[in-house]
Scaffold this motif. Sequence first.
Motif, PDB file in Angstrom:
ATOM      1  N   ILE A 159       0.930  -1.253   0.164  1.00  0.00           N
ATOM      2  CA  ILE A 159       0.096  -0.009  -0.035  1.00  0.00           C
ATOM      3  C   ILE A 159       0.901   1.435   0.064  1.00  0.00           C
ATOM      4  CG2 ILE A 159      -1.841   1.236   1.005  1.00  0.00           C
ATOM      5  CD1 ILE A 159      -2.662  -1.320   2.437  1.00  0.00           C
ATOM      6  N   GLY A 193      -0.272   2.239  -3.361  1.00  0.00           N
ATOM      7  CA  GLY A 193      -1.575   2.564  -2.912  1.00  0.00           C
ATOM      8  C   GLY A 193      -1.998   3.955  -3.160  1.00  0.00           C
ATOM      9  N   VAL A 217      -8.831   1.936  -0.030  1.00  0.00           N
ATOM     10  CA  VAL A 217      -7.771   2.249  -0.412  1.00  0.00           C
ATOM     11  C   VAL A 217      -7.662   1.431  -2.033  1.00  0.00           C
ATOM     12  CG1 VAL A 217      -6.489   0.321   0.493  1.00  0.00           C
ATOM     13  CG2 VAL A 217      -5.254   2.366  -0.340  1.00  0.00           C
ATOM     14  N   THR A 218      -7.093   2.085  -2.879  1.00  0.00           N
ATOM     15  CA  THR A 218      -6.948   1.241  -4.322  1.00  0.00           C
ATOM     16  C   THR A 218      -5.374   0.946  -4.413  1.00  0.00           C
ATOM     17  OG1 THR A 218      -8.713   2.839  -5.160  1.00  0.00           O
ATOM     18  CG2 THR A 218      -7.280   1.623  -6.795  1.00  0.00           C
ATOM     19  N   LEU A 219      -5.378  -0.197  -5.011  1.00  0.00           N
ATOM     20  CA  LEU A 219      -3.856  -0.758  -5.284  1.00  0.00           C
ATOM     21  C   LEU A 219      -3.703  -0.469  -6.836  1.00  0.00           C
ATOM     22  CD1 LEU A 219      -3.807  -3.820  -2.851  1.00  0.00           C
ATOM     23  CD2 LEU A 219      -2.393  -1.918  -2.602  1.00  0.00           C
ATOM     24  N   ARG A 268      -7.695  -2.128 -11.202  1.00  0.00           N
ATOM     25  CA  ARG A 268      -6.996  -1.655 -10.015  1.00  0.00           C
ATOM     26  C   ARG A 268      -7.942  -2.542  -9.027  1.00  0.00           C
ATOM     27  NH1 ARG A 268      -4.891   4.444 -10.605  1.00  0.00           N
ATOM     28  NH2 ARG A 268      -3.374   4.178 -12.085  1.00  0.00           N
ATOM     29  N   TYR A 300      -9.611  -2.253  -5.310  1.00  0.00           N
ATOM     30  CA  TYR A 300     -10.096  -1.538  -4.413  1.00  0.00           C
ATOM     31  C   TYR A 300     -10.596  -2.257  -3.036  1.00  0.00           C
ATOM     32  CZ  TYR A 300     -13.458   1.587  -1.983  1.00  0.00           C
ATOM     33  OH  TYR A 300     -14.061   2.195  -0.944  1.00  0.00           O
ATOM     34  N   LYS A 316      -2.088   7.497   3.012  1.00  0.00           N
ATOM     35  CA  LYS A 316      -2.524   6.492   1.903  1.00  0.00           C
ATOM     36  C   LYS A 316      -3.736   5.436   2.665  1.00  0.00           C
ATOM     37  CE  LYS A 316       1.099   6.403  -1.491  1.00  0.00           C
ATOM     38  NZ  LYS A 316       1.562   5.413  -2.498  1.00  0.00           N
TER      39      LYS A 316
END
Length: 227
Positions: free
Chosen positions: A118, A122, A130-132, A172, A174, A198
């Motif tokens: 992350i 992230g 959080v989005t990776l 991506r 989430y 983040k």
Amino acid sequence: MGNLLKEMLIGTILGDAHLGRTGLNRAFLTFEQSSKKSDYLNHIYNIINQEDLALEEPRSYSREDSRYNITNQSLYFRTKSLEELKPFADMFLDKDNKKTIPVNIADYLTPRSLAFWIMDDGQAVKKGGVTLCTDSFKSEEVSLLRQALENKFAITTSIHNKKGSTGNYYERIYINKSSLELLKPELKTHFHDSMLYKINEVVPREDINQLESEADSVSDSFDIGDI
């Protein structure tokens, strides 16, 4: 190699770290971040250095971004070519030396490796979660990562599609708000303070001042200059 370093390397390889082979029995890693994240890069450097892995000195470079007519400043460093890193190359590189996801990735995911993933790759989501940024992975690899996250941490994920500059869409991962909140207590024990944003954690003003002061001193320890 201790667990701290192993788990950190897993997380950063899933993120931005570049992994390469040299010959049959050696591999190297390159780590890069924008100069604004120099304190985080310094944190990674110190962890590796404490394990006595051979490192090259960190350097800086500039890259023109014609889309926005700006110059991006980045810092990077790399390890020497080492036998200790060959298992990571065997795990994460295919026959063409492209990064891939092993089918047993769930066996290597820990709260620490997820934290570094992350921090590395992230993006905080305003509504929570959080989005990776898994843009470089194939759809089936993204599915494999989602399954590993859900099985290992009992969390809920979904796909956010990101449109690239060429019109292509990238998948991506989430992690939704409620799942992230469940993970936060353990994740935070492995986070560098400068990256808490983040996961939508607010760093106290006095801590931010300290981080900015430390970031100013990083440029000296990094021996920044033209390469």
